[in-house]
Design a protein around this motif. Sequence first.
Motif, PDB file in Angstrom:
ATOM      1  N   ARG A 119       0.720  -1.083   0.077  1.00  0.00           N
ATOM      2  CA  ARG A 119       0.073  -0.173  -0.025  1.00  0.00           C
ATOM      3  C   ARG A 119       0.853   1.207  -0.063  1.00  0.00           C
ATOM      4  O   ARG A 119       1.860   1.211   0.546  1.00  0.00           O
ATOM      5  CB  ARG A 119      -0.796  -0.038   1.264  1.00  0.00           C
ATOM      6  N   VAL A 162      -4.131   2.659  -0.213  1.00  0.00           N
ATOM      7  CA  VAL A 162      -3.588   3.665   0.326  1.00  0.00           C
ATOM      8  C   VAL A 162      -3.721   3.471   1.832  1.00  0.00           C
ATOM      9  O   VAL A 162      -4.754   3.165   2.423  1.00  0.00           O
ATOM     10  CB  VAL A 162      -3.913   4.974  -0.091  1.00  0.00           C
ATOM     11  N   VAL A 164      -3.424   6.317   5.102  1.00  0.00           N
ATOM     12  CA  VAL A 164      -3.445   7.823   5.415  1.00  0.00           C
ATOM     13  C   VAL A 164      -2.819   7.882   7.012  1.00  0.00           C
ATOM     14  O   VAL A 164      -3.421   7.255   7.926  1.00  0.00           O
ATOM     15  CB  VAL A 164      -4.827   8.412   5.054  1.00  0.00           C
ATOM     16  N   PRO A 199      -9.139   4.313   1.066  1.00  0.00           N
ATOM     17  CA  PRO A 199      -8.103   4.159   2.049  1.00  0.00           C
ATOM     18  C   PRO A 199      -8.329   2.810   3.073  1.00  0.00           C
ATOM     19  O   PRO A 199      -9.255   2.502   3.573  1.00  0.00           O
ATOM     20  CB  PRO A 199      -8.181   5.293   2.922  1.00  0.00           C
ATOM     21  N   ILE A 202      -6.871   4.616   8.146  1.00  0.00           N
ATOM     22  CA  ILE A 202      -6.622   6.253   8.307  1.00  0.00           C
ATOM     23  C   ILE A 202      -6.015   6.383   9.770  1.00  0.00           C
ATOM     24  O   ILE A 202      -6.722   5.728  10.836  1.00  0.00           O
ATOM     25  CB  ILE A 202      -8.079   6.890   8.226  1.00  0.00           C
TER      26      ILE A 202
END
Length: 314
Positions: A119, A162, A164, A199, A202
Amino acid sequence: MNQIQENSHSTIPSEVLSRAKKEIGEDDERKDATLKIIKEWLKKQPHLSCSQDDRFFLMYARGCKYSIEKIKRKIDLCLTMRALLPEIFSGWDAMSPNIQNALKYGIMLPLPGFDHLGRKVFVYRMGCFPPEKVKVEDLEKASGMVAEVLAYEEPVIFITGVVVIVDFDGYTLSHLTHRPLSFMKKQAKYFQDAGPASPKSINFIRTPTAFNAVYNLVMGIFNDKMKQRVKVHGSDFESLYKEVPKALLPSDYGGQGPSFVQLTDSWKKKVEKNREFLLQQQKYVADESKRQGKPRTTEELFGIEGSFRKLTVD
């Protein structure tokens, strides 16, 4: 690592493409068929001005796991929200004084490489700038430009996802009033509902008292799936290291990666290098006067409270 050319600009490792086939059913035949369907659909949408770059369509195809109707809805919503958020998605001239000023603070910084799950990790720094010296709109334009360059340069993120990190170091009441909650609500809505990348995690770190208002707002907007991906680490970096490998993190976090100063300089130069690309990207928005059926409005998509003025952009 074996590389397979996606187009003349980007590559995706063969093992990631194998993962895409297994997890979202992607293969060349399905990819080509999906691109053809979406491009034909776009020809019948007079209100949508859209990039014809295959990378744009593949972002949404992968993010939507090749569900044709979901891809259509998300592309329409993306271009619609971009038109309704000129405070974020217009004025994308990397060399304009206001954007140059915003870029130097490095509010949004993707980190080099990928984590142990493949990621992409990026850091969003909520308190890294003096509120009296830069407009929130300019900071978000700059952040959007960084994200746009990343999306086109590293299409792998739409397969692997991803992570964050939202860093509140230096965040004060002045930062909270500088960025109205109505603005943050719009950001969160776009991020969750219209963005192509989901995402996977987070992470809120170095959270002050003023963080509570932001946290409550975000959690009130996020759906259940997103809420489950939120983690609050506070100042416990050992907790963060369990989520993001220490080796990947900036030296500012005790990691082995480049410092924030180095990352800020690197991404500023990368955005400048992509000036013409970004000037073109800002043109891809919906025109509600051409929509077949009822036009969509700011009030419908974001709620009537805190509606923004339309900004004059040169």
